[in-house]
Structure formats: C-alpha cells, structure tokens
Design a protein around this motif. Structure first.
Motif, PDB file in Angstrom:
ATOM      1  N   GLN A   1       0.711  -1.204  -0.020  1.00 50.33           N
ATOM      2  CA  GLN A   1      -0.089  -0.069  -0.032  1.00 50.33           C
ATOM      3  C   GLN A   1       0.813   1.167   0.157  1.00 50.33           C
ATOM      4  N   ARG A   2       2.154   1.208   0.680  1.00 54.79           N
ATOM      5  CA  ARG A   2       3.045   2.287   0.685  1.00 54.79           C
ATOM      6  C   ARG A   2       3.457   2.684  -0.686  1.00 54.79           C
ATOM      7  N   VAL A   3       3.677   1.688  -1.489  1.00 56.90           N
ATOM      8  CA  VAL A   3       4.143   1.872  -2.835  1.00 56.90           C
ATOM      9  C   VAL A   3       3.233   2.477  -3.597  1.00 56.90           C
ATOM     10  N   VAL A   4       2.066   1.947  -3.478  1.00 55.13           N
ATOM     11  CA  VAL A   4       0.864   2.365  -4.381  1.00 55.13           C
ATOM     12  C   VAL A   4       0.683   3.968  -4.044  1.00 55.13           C
ATOM     13  N   ASP A   5       0.567   4.206  -2.684  1.00 52.88           N
ATOM     14  CA  ASP A   5       0.316   5.504  -2.274  1.00 52.88           C
ATOM     15  C   ASP A   5       1.269   6.335  -2.784  1.00 52.88           C
ATOM     16  N   ALA A   6       2.690   6.041  -2.748  1.00 52.84           N
ATOM     17  CA  ALA A   6       3.663   6.791  -3.203  1.00 52.84           C
ATOM     18  C   ALA A   6       3.640   7.222  -4.608  1.00 52.84           C
ATOM     19  N   ARG A   7       3.269   6.371  -5.422  1.00 52.32           N
ATOM     20  CA  ARG A   7       3.024   6.760  -6.768  1.00 52.32           C
ATOM     21  C   ARG A   7       1.729   7.512  -7.042  1.00 52.32           C
ATOM     22  N   ALA A   8       0.821   7.107  -6.498  1.00 57.64           N
ATOM     23  CA  ALA A   8      -0.462   7.961  -6.625  1.00 57.64           C
ATOM     24  C   ALA A   8      -0.107   9.487  -6.182  1.00 57.64           C
ATOM     25  N   ALA A   9       0.699   9.581  -5.153  1.00 61.65           N
ATOM     26  CA  ALA A   9       1.316  11.099  -4.679  1.00 61.65           C
ATOM     27  C   ALA A   9       2.277  11.783  -5.686  1.00 61.65           C
ATOM     28  N   ALA A  10       3.271  10.903  -6.207  1.00 54.06           N
ATOM     29  CA  ALA A  10       3.981  11.490  -7.134  1.00 54.06           C
ATOM     30  C   ALA A  10       3.316  11.941  -8.378  1.00 54.06           C
ATOM     31  N   GLY A  11       2.156  11.133  -8.864  1.00 55.02           N
ATOM     32  CA  GLY A  11       1.383  11.348 -10.197  1.00 55.02           C
ATOM     33  C   GLY A  11       0.736  12.574  -9.773  1.00 55.02           C
ATOM     34  N   LYS A  12       0.141  12.841  -8.708  1.00 55.24           N
ATOM     35  CA  LYS A  12      -0.594  14.033  -8.425  1.00 55.24           C
ATOM     36  C   LYS A  12       0.320  15.448  -8.416  1.00 55.24           C
ATOM     37  N   ALA A  13       1.639  15.121  -8.036  1.00 57.89           N
ATOM     38  CA  ALA A  13       2.394  16.428  -7.835  1.00 57.89           C
ATOM     39  C   ALA A  13       3.258  16.535  -9.208  1.00 57.89           C
ATOM     40  N   GLY A  14       2.711  15.551 -10.237  1.00 51.01           N
ATOM     41  CA  GLY A  14       3.414  15.775 -11.485  1.00 51.01           C
ATOM     42  C   GLY A  14       5.020  15.374 -11.525  1.00 51.01           C
ATOM     43  N   LYS A  15       5.218  14.502 -10.694  1.00 49.00           N
ATOM     44  CA  LYS A  15       6.842  14.048 -10.438  1.00 49.00           C
ATOM     45  C   LYS A  15       6.568  12.800 -11.067  1.00 49.00           C
ATOM     46  N   GLN A  16       8.093  12.196 -11.549  1.00 46.43           N
ATOM     47  CA  GLN A  16       8.326  10.949 -11.995  1.00 46.43           C
ATOM     48  C   GLN A  16       7.751   9.899 -10.908  1.00 46.43           C
ATOM     49  N   LEU A  17       7.264   8.895 -11.601  1.00 51.47           N
ATOM     50  CA  LEU A  17       6.544   7.908 -10.690  1.00 51.47           C
ATOM     51  C   LEU A  17       7.448   7.022 -10.233  1.00 51.47           C
ATOM     52  N   PRO A  18       7.493   6.506  -8.818  1.00 50.69           N
ATOM     53  CA  PRO A  18       8.618   5.817  -8.335  1.00 50.69           C
ATOM     54  C   PRO A  18       8.157   4.348  -8.254  1.00 50.69           C
ATOM     55  N   TYR A  19       9.160   3.782  -7.948  1.00 53.29           N
ATOM     56  CA  TYR A  19       8.667   1.866  -7.674  1.00 53.29           C
ATOM     57  C   TYR A  19       8.430   1.336  -8.910  1.00 53.29           C
ATOM     58  N   ALA A  20       8.646   1.657 -10.108  1.00 50.96           N
ATOM     59  CA  ALA A  20       8.412   0.997 -11.416  1.00 50.96           C
ATOM     60  C   ALA A  20       8.654  -0.454 -11.380  1.00 50.96           C
ATOM     61  N   ASP A  21       9.657  -0.898 -10.590  1.00 52.69           N
ATOM     62  CA  ASP A  21      10.035  -2.254 -10.699  1.00 52.69           C
ATOM     63  C   ASP A  21       9.252  -3.214  -9.570  1.00 52.69           C
ATOM     64  N   ARG A  22       8.365  -2.714  -8.806  1.00 50.68           N
ATOM     65  CA  ARG A  22       7.537  -3.136  -7.809  1.00 50.68           C
ATOM     66  C   ARG A  22       6.039  -3.216  -7.791  1.00 50.68           C
ATOM     67  N   ILE A  23       5.792  -2.090  -8.702  1.00 46.59           N
ATOM     68  CA  ILE A  23       4.511  -1.553  -8.622  1.00 46.59           C
ATOM     69  C   ILE A  23       3.361  -2.947  -9.098  1.00 46.59           C
ATOM     70  N   GLU A  24       3.701  -3.827  -9.868  1.00 49.38           N
ATOM     71  CA  GLU A  24       2.820  -4.605 -10.645  1.00 49.38           C
ATOM     72  C   GLU A  24       2.778  -5.805  -9.369  1.00 49.38           C
ATOM     73  N   GLY A  25       3.860  -5.928  -8.842  1.00 48.84           N
ATOM     74  CA  GLY A  25       3.714  -7.216  -7.596  1.00 48.84           C
ATOM     75  C   GLY A  25       2.859  -6.715  -6.584  1.00 48.84           C
TER      76      GLY A  25
END
Length: 406
Positions: free
Chosen positions: A137-161
């Motif tokens: 959930q932390r990974v999913v939330d961090a990507r969502a927050a980065a997306g709202k802020a217009g930043k590069q999305l983190p954790y691309a190598d983990r998000i699918e899992g």
C-alpha cells in the motif's frame, strides 16, 4: 561514455546468461535430491523450475546474482515483488493445496526480516501478510502522490507485484504465503558441478568429479532439447538415474564417448585457412567445404576434451592419426600413379574423390579409435585436422602447390 554503456550491456547479457544456466542446473540438483521414483522436473513452464513428485507440485522462482555481495532480501526487494506478481498471475492454474511455491535466492535475508517466517515450515504467516500489505500500500500511495504532484513515478520495478498482492482478498494472501517457502543463500552457478558431485555419495570419491562433469554436460543438452521441442519438456528421475549408470559404466570400461556428435560449431567459428585451400585445390563445392569445416571442428573439440581429461590420450590420438594416414596414403599413392599423365582438371577430379572418400567411406573402412566407438565425425574431422598440417591432402601435388616440403 560509449565504453561505459558497452560494458553495462555486456554485464547485463552475462548476468542473464548465467541466470538461465542457474535455472537449468538448479533443476538438476533439485531432481537429484528427490527420493521418489516418479519425480520429474522441467524449466520455463509455470515457473522457472517445476518439480512434480508424489502428486505434489513444487514451483521455484530463482533469483541469481553474479555479485559477490548481492543485496539482502527484504520487504522492499524488487526480487520479492516480481516473484509475487508471477505467482498471483499463475494462481488460477494451480491447486494451491497441492503446490509449494519456492523463492530461491543466492542473497541472504535481511536481519530481523519478517520474511524469516517463510524459511520455517508451519510457521504463522499472518503478521507477514500484514507487513507485506502495508508495504504494498505504501508503494501504491507513493506513486499516486507522485502522479498528483507531476513528478516521476517511483517503484516501477515493484508496482505490478504490489498491486497484484493487494488485489487478492486477505484470506487469499494468507493462503498464498502459507504455501510459500524462501531458500536464501543458495549456491551460485559457479559451484553447480561441485554441488552435483556432493549428491553422488554412493560412487567412489575418485569417480564423482568425472561423473558430475559429464552429467552436467548431458543435462545441459537435455534442457536445450526440451526448449527446442526435440524431447519431452520434463526430465524424469528415472532418466537421470539411467544416465548416471551409463556414465559410470563408461568410466569403468574406459569407454570413449562421442560428445560432439550432435553439436555444431559456433556461428563465428573460423577454421585454419589451409582447410579451405585444400578443398579449393581439388575444386570442392560449397557442400564439401561446409562438411569439412563442421567435422574438423567436432574432431578438434573432441581431441581437446579427451586431452583435458587425460594426458595419456595424447599417445592414443597420435597412434590413431598414423592409422588414418596409412589408409589415406594407400589411396593417395595409387591416385598419384594413375593420374601422372592427366592435366590439372583430371588431377583435381581425382583429388576430389579422395576428399569425398574421407567423408563417405573412410568412417566404415578405418577401424574405430576405440572399441564401441561408432561416431563417424572423428574419422572425417581428423582427416581435416591432418590436412591443415599437410600430413594428408587431396590433390596429387598438394605438398608442392600448398607450400610444403617434399
């Protein structure tokens, strides 16, 4: 910069190749460790390695590394979440109650990691479910927050899992982890032959390294054949045991084994230029040259293999070269006499017949190098090896025309 990129690509290719070999030889070690006769193993089916034994499926996801100090496996590890994604994807194809899922890694688990419960059979996994759910959930939330802020999305190598794990109902997450085992600190591909040897306890110690080496070579071929559709996708324990017995029998009877009968030279193989000059001198066709190159490579590799295994083979190889040379000499001397009055076209034609004799008739006319040997490539290829050294030739005047001495 270009050199750094080239090294990075080469390193990546090397790691991928060793990772595949690790899969293949881990499957061998896994099958050797089984005690049930109906065990069978395959690779690249539902998982990296699939083992079936006594009605139970054991699936192995392997994480190899060529680093001397691979990073520890933790709840944040890419290896963990990539494995989770693979297993969630194949869940519909599994009967989970009959399946055990193994994450095998050469790395170690982090100290005090909640993943340690996966190394102990029957341990309670409920706290680990909670810990993994929080991390996902932390990974999913961090990507969502980065997306709202217009930043590069983190954790691309983990998000699918992470998303795959969260998509499971909580009871399904627990059931998945109940069927999961982690084996950390697994041996690397570099020690496979030594590990195979350790499984051969019933054999005399002096035989184990040789049996292990030849068993690994045989296994390598079987895995390639299975992936190419040249054999069944799975290899049974009975087949493995039979091959061990065959190798031991060969050793005890000092039998030479044709190890290159179905092998092919690498695409970039460049034989000595004298081979082509000998063939060209008698007007050999493209097919004559390609056969000569292929058989020369096989014979040369076989000689090198025998010599690396035993220096005593040098005398046997040399003596057999003399046998081959004598058979050639009888035919070549007669040809020289018969074509003494012919023009160059006639000599070339006669010489081509000698070359083709080495491929078509010599393997049946010359005695084998050892009792039980029946692979034609050694005779054919050894004649090409001798031709490169100008110890034999095809044209009546090959020595003079190719720069040798009478």
């Amino acid at each position: 910069m270009a050199e750094q990129k080239r090294r990075s690509v080469a390193h990546s290719a090397e790691a991928a190749a060793l990772g595949f070999y690790y899969q293949a030889f881990f499957a061998l070690l896994t099958l050797m460790a089984q005690e049930t006769d109906n065990a069978a193993v395959g690779i690249e089916q539902l998982d990296d390695v699939d083992l079936k034994a006594d009605g139970h499926n054991l699936l192995y996801q392997l994480k190899h590394s060529i680093s001397n100090t691979p990073p520890l496996i933790t709840l944040k590890s890419t290896a963990l979440w990539k494995t989770v994604r693979v297993w969630v994807d194949i869940l519909p194809a599994l009967t989970l109650s009959e399946t055990t899922l193994h994450l095998v890694t050469v790395a170690k688990l982090g100290p005090d990691s909640p993943l340690i419960v996966l190394t102990k059979n029957g341990s309670d996994r409920s706290e680990l479910v909670d810990a993994m759910s929080r991390e996902a959930q932390r990974v999913v939330d961090a990507r969502a927050a980065a997306g709202k802020a217009g930043k590069q999305l983190p954790y691309a190598d983990r998000i699918e899992g992470c998303t795959a794990f969260l998509a499971l109902a909580e009871t399904d997450r627990l059931n998945l982890l109940r069927r999961t085992v982690i084996r950390d600190g697994s041996p690397t591909v570099a020690t496979i032959e030594e590990n195979v040897s350790e499984h051969l306890k019933l054999l005399p110690p002096e035989q184990r390294p040789t049996v292990a080496r030849r068993l690994v070579e045989w296994w390598d071929r079987q895995i390639v054949y299975s992936l190419c559709g040249k054999r069944n996708r799975v290899i049974s324990r009975a087949e493995l045991q039979h091959q061990i017995s065959e190798i031991v029998s060969d050793i005890e009877h000092d039998k030479l084994v044709p190890e290159f009968e179905v092998a092919s030279p690498p695409e970039d193989y460049q034989p000595d230029g004298m081979l082509a000059r000998q063939v060209k001198l008698v007007g050999g066709k493209r097919s004559d040259l390609s056969k000569a190159i292929r058989e020369e490579w096989k014979a040369r590799e076989q000689r090198a293999k025998w010599l690396s295994a035993s220096s005593a083979m040098a005398a046997k190889i040399n003596d057999y070269d003399l046998v081959l040379t004598e058979h050639w000499s009888d035919r070549h001397d007669q040809m020289v006499e018969e074509c003494s009055g012919l023009d160059d076209h006639g000599k070339r034609k006669s010489g081509l017949n000698i070359l083709r004799w080495t491929h078509e008739e010599a393997p049946g006319a010359v005695r084998p190098i050892a009792t039980g040997w029946n692979a034609a490539y050694y005779v054919r290829g050894s004649y090409q090896v001798l031709a490169i050294d100008l110890k034999v030739g095809w044209h009546a005047d090959y020595v003079k025309l190719l720069g040798g001495t009478e």
